[in-house]
Design an enzyme around this catalytic site. Structure first.
Site, PDB file in Angstrom:
ATOM      1  N   VAL A  11      -2.203   3.768   4.245  1.00 19.53           N
ATOM      2  CA  VAL A  11      -2.735   3.021   5.382  1.00 19.53           C
ATOM      3  C   VAL A  11      -1.616   2.629   6.348  1.00 19.53           C
ATOM      4  O   VAL A  11      -1.698   2.876   7.558  1.00 19.53           O
ATOM      5  CB  VAL A  11      -3.473   1.750   4.880  1.00 19.53           C
ATOM      6  CG1 VAL A  11      -3.929   0.904   6.048  1.00 19.53           C
ATOM      7  CG2 VAL A  11      -4.651   2.143   4.020  1.00 19.53           C
ATOM      8  N   ASP A  30       9.154  -1.640   4.294  1.00 19.99           N
ATOM      9  CA  ASP A  30       8.611  -1.570   2.928  1.00 19.99           C
ATOM     10  C   ASP A  30       9.677  -2.104   1.978  1.00 19.99           C
ATOM     11  O   ASP A  30      10.883  -1.948   2.249  1.00 19.99           O
ATOM     12  CB  ASP A  30       8.298  -0.104   2.592  1.00 19.99           C
ATOM     13  CG  ASP A  30       7.318   0.023   1.443  1.00 19.99           C
ATOM     14  OD1 ASP A  30       6.211   0.531   1.673  1.00 19.99           O
ATOM     15  OD2 ASP A  30       7.673  -0.381   0.315  1.00 19.99           O
ATOM     16  N   LYS A  35      11.983   4.767  -0.402  1.00 22.38           N
ATOM     17  CA  LYS A  35      10.950   5.341   0.448  1.00 22.38           C
ATOM     18  C   LYS A  35      11.371   5.264   1.925  1.00 22.38           C
ATOM     19  O   LYS A  35      11.234   6.231   2.680  1.00 22.38           O
ATOM     20  CB  LYS A  35       9.646   4.556   0.241  1.00 22.38           C
ATOM     21  CG  LYS A  35       8.401   5.329   0.590  1.00 22.38           C
ATOM     22  CD  LYS A  35       7.249   4.367   0.693  1.00 22.38           C
ATOM     23  CE  LYS A  35       6.124   4.700  -0.226  1.00 22.38           C
ATOM     24  NZ  LYS A  35       4.976   3.802  -0.036  1.00 22.38           N
ATOM     25  N   THR A 121      -7.150  -3.881   1.936  1.00 20.50           N
ATOM     26  CA  THR A 121      -8.511  -4.232   1.539  1.00 20.50           C
ATOM     27  C   THR A 121      -8.446  -5.443   0.624  1.00 20.50           C
ATOM     28  O   THR A 121      -7.827  -5.380  -0.438  1.00 20.50           O
ATOM     29  CB  THR A 121      -9.177  -3.047   0.814  1.00 20.50           C
ATOM     30  OG1 THR A 121      -9.119  -1.945   1.711  1.00 20.50           O
ATOM     31  CG2 THR A 121     -10.609  -3.342   0.450  1.00 20.50           C
ATOM     32  N   GLU A 155      -8.328   9.455   3.227  1.00 25.75           N
ATOM     33  CA  GLU A 155      -7.145  10.267   2.941  1.00 25.75           C
ATOM     34  C   GLU A 155      -7.449  11.709   3.309  1.00 25.75           C
ATOM     35  O   GLU A 155      -8.567  12.186   3.106  1.00 25.75           O
ATOM     36  CB  GLU A 155      -6.789  10.178   1.454  1.00 25.75           C
ATOM     37  CG  GLU A 155      -6.132   8.872   1.108  1.00 25.75           C
ATOM     38  CD  GLU A 155      -5.706   8.815  -0.344  1.00 25.75           C
ATOM     39  OE1 GLU A 155      -5.403   9.867  -0.935  1.00 25.75           O
ATOM     40  OE2 GLU A 155      -5.682   7.703  -0.882  1.00 25.75           O
ATOM     41  N   ASN A 228     -17.620   0.468   1.575  1.00 34.14           N
ATOM     42  CA  ASN A 228     -17.161   1.371   0.520  1.00 34.14           C
ATOM     43  C   ASN A 228     -18.091   1.336  -0.696  1.00 34.14           C
ATOM     44  O   ASN A 228     -18.348   2.372  -1.316  1.00 34.14           O
ATOM     45  CB  ASN A 228     -15.724   1.035   0.109  1.00 34.14           C
ATOM     46  CG  ASN A 228     -14.717   1.749   0.993  1.00 34.14           C
ATOM     47  OD1 ASN A 228     -15.107   2.443   1.937  1.00 34.14           O
ATOM     48  ND2 ASN A 228     -13.444   1.598   0.715  1.00 34.14           N
ATOM     49  N   GLY A 277     -13.593   9.343  -6.928  1.00 34.39           N
ATOM     50  CA  GLY A 277     -12.323   8.835  -7.439  1.00 34.39           C
ATOM     51  C   GLY A 277     -11.462   8.376  -6.283  1.00 34.39           C
ATOM     52  O   GLY A 277     -11.960   8.016  -5.225  1.00 34.39           O
ATOM     53  N   CYS A 280      -9.516   4.100  -3.530  1.00 32.37           N
ATOM     54  CA  CYS A 280     -10.331   3.136  -2.778  1.00 32.37           C
ATOM     55  C   CYS A 280     -11.648   2.825  -3.464  1.00 32.37           C
ATOM     56  O   CYS A 280     -11.879   1.702  -3.897  1.00 32.37           O
ATOM     57  CB  CYS A 280     -10.581   3.658  -1.371  1.00 32.37           C
ATOM     58  SG  CYS A 280      -9.098   3.536  -0.370  1.00 32.37           S
TER      59      CYS A 280
HETATM   60  C1  UDX Z   1     -12.635   6.105   1.391  1.00 31.55           C
HETATM   61  C2  UDX Z   1     -13.538   5.761   2.597  1.00 31.55           C
HETATM   62  O1  UDX Z   1     -14.318   6.896   2.967  1.00 31.55           O
HETATM   63  C3  UDX Z   1     -12.693   5.249   3.768  1.00 31.55           C
HETATM   64  O2  UDX Z   1     -13.539   4.895   4.848  1.00 31.55           O
HETATM   65  C4  UDX Z   1     -11.958   4.054   3.221  1.00 31.55           C
HETATM   66  O3  UDX Z   1     -11.435   3.219   4.102  1.00 31.55           O
HETATM   67  C5  UDX Z   1     -10.984   4.508   2.140  1.00 31.55           C
HETATM   68  O4  UDX Z   1     -11.800   5.000   1.068  1.00 31.55           O
HETATM   69  P1  UDX Z   1     -11.154   8.155   0.620  1.00 31.55           P
HETATM   70  O5  UDX Z   1     -10.973   7.413  -0.656  1.00 31.55           O
HETATM   71  O6  UDX Z   1      -9.964   8.752   1.276  1.00 31.55           O
HETATM   72  O7  UDX Z   1     -11.857   7.229   1.734  1.00 31.55           O
HETATM   73  O8  UDX Z   1     -12.150   9.394   0.320  1.00 31.55           O
HETATM   74  P2  UDX Z   1     -13.654   9.795   0.600  1.00 31.55           P
HETATM   75  O9  UDX Z   1     -13.673  10.986   1.460  1.00 31.55           O
HETATM   76  O10 UDX Z   1     -14.465   8.651   1.041  1.00 31.55           O
HETATM   77  O11 UDX Z   1     -14.102  10.261  -0.867  1.00 31.55           O
HETATM   78  C6  UDX Z   1     -14.020   9.366  -1.974  1.00 31.55           C
HETATM   79  C7  UDX Z   1     -14.474  10.035  -3.247  1.00 31.55           C
HETATM   80  O12 UDX Z   1     -15.868  10.300  -3.221  1.00 31.55           O
HETATM   81  C8  UDX Z   1     -13.820  11.397  -3.526  1.00 31.55           C
HETATM   82  O13 UDX Z   1     -13.496  11.485  -4.897  1.00 31.55           O
HETATM   83  C9  UDX Z   1     -14.878  12.399  -3.172  1.00 31.55           C
HETATM   84  O14 UDX Z   1     -14.758  13.603  -3.895  1.00 31.55           O
HETATM   85  C10 UDX Z   1     -16.130  11.648  -3.576  1.00 31.55           C
HETATM   86  N1  UDX Z   1     -17.343  12.086  -2.872  1.00 31.55           N
HETATM   87  C11 UDX Z   1     -17.448  11.909  -1.523  1.00 31.55           C
HETATM   88  C12 UDX Z   1     -18.381  12.657  -3.594  1.00 31.55           C
HETATM   89  O15 UDX Z   1     -18.301  12.828  -4.812  1.00 31.55           O
HETATM   90  N2  UDX Z   1     -19.512  13.030  -2.930  1.00 31.55           N
HETATM   91  C13 UDX Z   1     -19.665  12.857  -1.582  1.00 31.55           C
HETATM   92  O16 UDX Z   1     -20.736  13.201  -1.059  1.00 31.55           O
HETATM   93  C14 UDX Z   1     -18.597  12.288  -0.864  1.00 31.55           C
END
Ligand code: UDX
Length: 474
Positions: A11, A30, A35, A121, A155, A228, A277, A280
């Site tokens: 972030v 940081d 890093k 968060t 991400e 989320n 996974g 977040c």
């Molecule tokens: C998430 C939120 O989307 C973002 O807005 C927030 O601020 C940070 O957390 P991120 O963790 O990067 O983002 O990934 P995201 O694309 O949301 O996917 C999260 C997980 O859900 C992944 O493991 C993905 O494989 C899974 N997923 C997503 C599913 O299994 N099915 C789906 O339909 C969508």
């Protein structure tokens, strides 16, 4: 504006680099000196599309700097973004130690007026605590306002998301805070930037003005966790429907398309698989559950989502056991370790949960991921004494003498592997696709037995039968 970003994780680094890109003077800091030293030499701690270009542009224009001298960075800034981690404690609560420590550091060194913006968060009413801590330790040496500005960056598409947000949420309880944030985000709000991906003006690359939503700090903090958790719930619902489809002989893709076409439901985040996974969703879900409990609300819906998601890897392994009968001693190839495509992040990745469990029950595994190999070598520690995990140089190589191939991350590259050559290297032609990456029929055409999530395995069930002709004259 002069900005300090504290914390250079996903972030902080993305936010800092993008804020410099839109014209602000940004110092990222940081407590991890190594890093920061790496960033000063142009070494990126994470893989993120377009981040190298945005960082390079910032460094070249001298608008982006990195320092481990946190005090100097705080002193120089008008706006301080707090982007430190809030990892889960043993009991699922967010650990707020880093946020508190940074707040006290700000209190000790700040002078003049500072806006302190929370991007980590955090549990609802954290802004209140930050404010109290600043008041306690600042002893009137400076004036300040605390703002909550939750991030929704995914991400892998974090840079795109920064420039194309659906909404910008500003939680503020102080006069002047909203105007400050409006000025800070003006280029994104008004589409005054060149798209980092193509170098073309925002309007030429699909930019649409985001919704600006100003709320109380408590509401802004809740929005992040509530959003989320809702998305986690939506995925879990899709997963449950996929289980039902398997039992009923239906096709989950058809069912979810059928419900997603209702604009009240929408098609996104309805992809079934081995579970969500990353750093977040799982942590935000359990933190939100704990926050609700602390406030006296039993949010058992969230506990159920968590339990159902935790079961996904086990359910997938049960399918493998059903197909192979005995797992102990057998060799499988694994495609994908990252928690989703487009990132090298394997934190709380269901793919890694599956790999660890298969190693524990005595399987031998050859694995490949397009981006996560380096991190996996460092972080994916197999159970003690297990030497059964081999890292491969290519997707094709995992097929060597494998009894089955497991697709655990839906990297599009896997579609283009040489599946015919892989078949020739395998002991048994079996693919378990935990992400429904392939359309039905594609791998079967190479002779593979293909098992996916919530879709019929028997191709005959997918092929439309000719309509029954009615007898003449009826
Ligand atoms: C998430 C939120 O989307 C973002 O807005 C927030 O601020 C940070 O957390 P991120 O963790 O990067 O983002 O990934 P995201 O694309 O949301 O996917 C999260 C997980 O859900 C992944 O493991 C993905 O494989 C899974 N997923 C997503 C599913 O299994 N099915 C789906 O339909 C969508």
């Amino acid at each position: 504006m002069k900005i300090c970003v504290i914390g250079t994780g996903y972030v902080g680094l993305t936010t800092g680099a993008c804020l410099a890109y839109i014209g602000h003077d940004v110092i990222c800091t940081d407590c991890d000196k190594e890093k920061i030293a790496g960033l000063r030499q142009g070494r990126l701690p994470i893989y993120e599309e377009h981040l190298p270009d945005v960082l390079a542009a910032g460094v070249q224009s001298r608008r982006l700097q990195f320092t481990s001298e946190i005090a100097a960075a705080i002193e120089a800034a008008e706006v301080i973004f707090v982007c430190v981690g809030t990892p889960p404690d043993r009991d699922g609560k967010a650990n707020m130690a880093a946020v508190e420590q940074v707040t006290r550091q700000i209190a000790e060194v700040a002078r003049g007026h500072k806006w302190v913006v929370g991007k980590s968060t955090v549990p609802v009413r954290t802004a209140e605590r930050i404010e109290k801590t600043l008041r306690t330790y600042a002893h009137g040496r400076f004036t300040f306002g605390v703002i909550s500005n939750p991030e929704f960056l995914r991400e892998g598409t974090g840079i795109y998301d920064f420039f194309h947000p659906d909404r910008i949420i500003i939680g503020r309880d102080h006069a002047g805070a909203e105007a400050c944030m409006r000025a800070l985000y003006a280029p994104v709000l008004e589409g005054r930037f060149d798209c980092p991906a193509h170098g073309r003006p925002a309007q030429a690359c699909g930019w649409r003005a985001p919704v600006w939503l100003a709320t109380s700090t408590a509401s802004a903090e809740l929005i992040k966790h509530a959003a989320n958790s809702f998305l986690s719930l939506k995925i879990t619902y899709a997963n449950a429907i996929s289980d039902l489809c398997e039992l009923a002989g239906a096709n989950v893709e058809e069912v979810l398309r059928g419900i997603g076409l209702d604009p009240r439901i929408g098609p996104q985040f309805l992809r079934p698989g081995i579970g969500f996974g990353g750093f977040c969703f799982p942590k935000d879900l359990s933190a939100f559950h704990e926050i609700a409990a602390e406030l006296g609300y039993d949010f058992r819906l969230l506990a159920e989502v968590q339990a159902m998601n935790d079961a996904r890897p086990r359910q997938f392994i049960a399918k493998l056991r059903d197909a192979l009968w005995v797992l102990d001693g057998k060799r499988v190839g694994v495609l994908g370790l990252a928690f989703k495509p487009g990132t090298d992040d394997i934190r709380l990745s269901p793919a890694c949960v599956i790999v660890r469990e298969l190693l524990r029950v005595g399987m031998r595994i050859r694995v490949y991921d397009p981006q996560a190999m380096e991190r996996a070598r460092r972080e994916l520690l197999p159970p003690e004494g297990s030497a059964a995990l081999e890292y491969c140089e290519s997707g094709e190589a995992v097929a060597e003498q494998a009894e089955a191939l497991l697709i655990l991350t839906e990297w599009p590259q896997f579609l283009a592997l040489d599946w015919a050559a892989m078949a020739a290297r395998m002991t048994r032609l079996l693919v378990l696709d935990g992400r429904n990456l392939f359309p039905l029929g594609q791998l079967e055409a190479f002779g593979y037995e293909y098992i996916s999530i919530g879709r019929p395995t028997n191709l005959a069930a997918v092929t439309l039968q000719p309509e029954v002709a009615l007898p003449a004259g009826s």
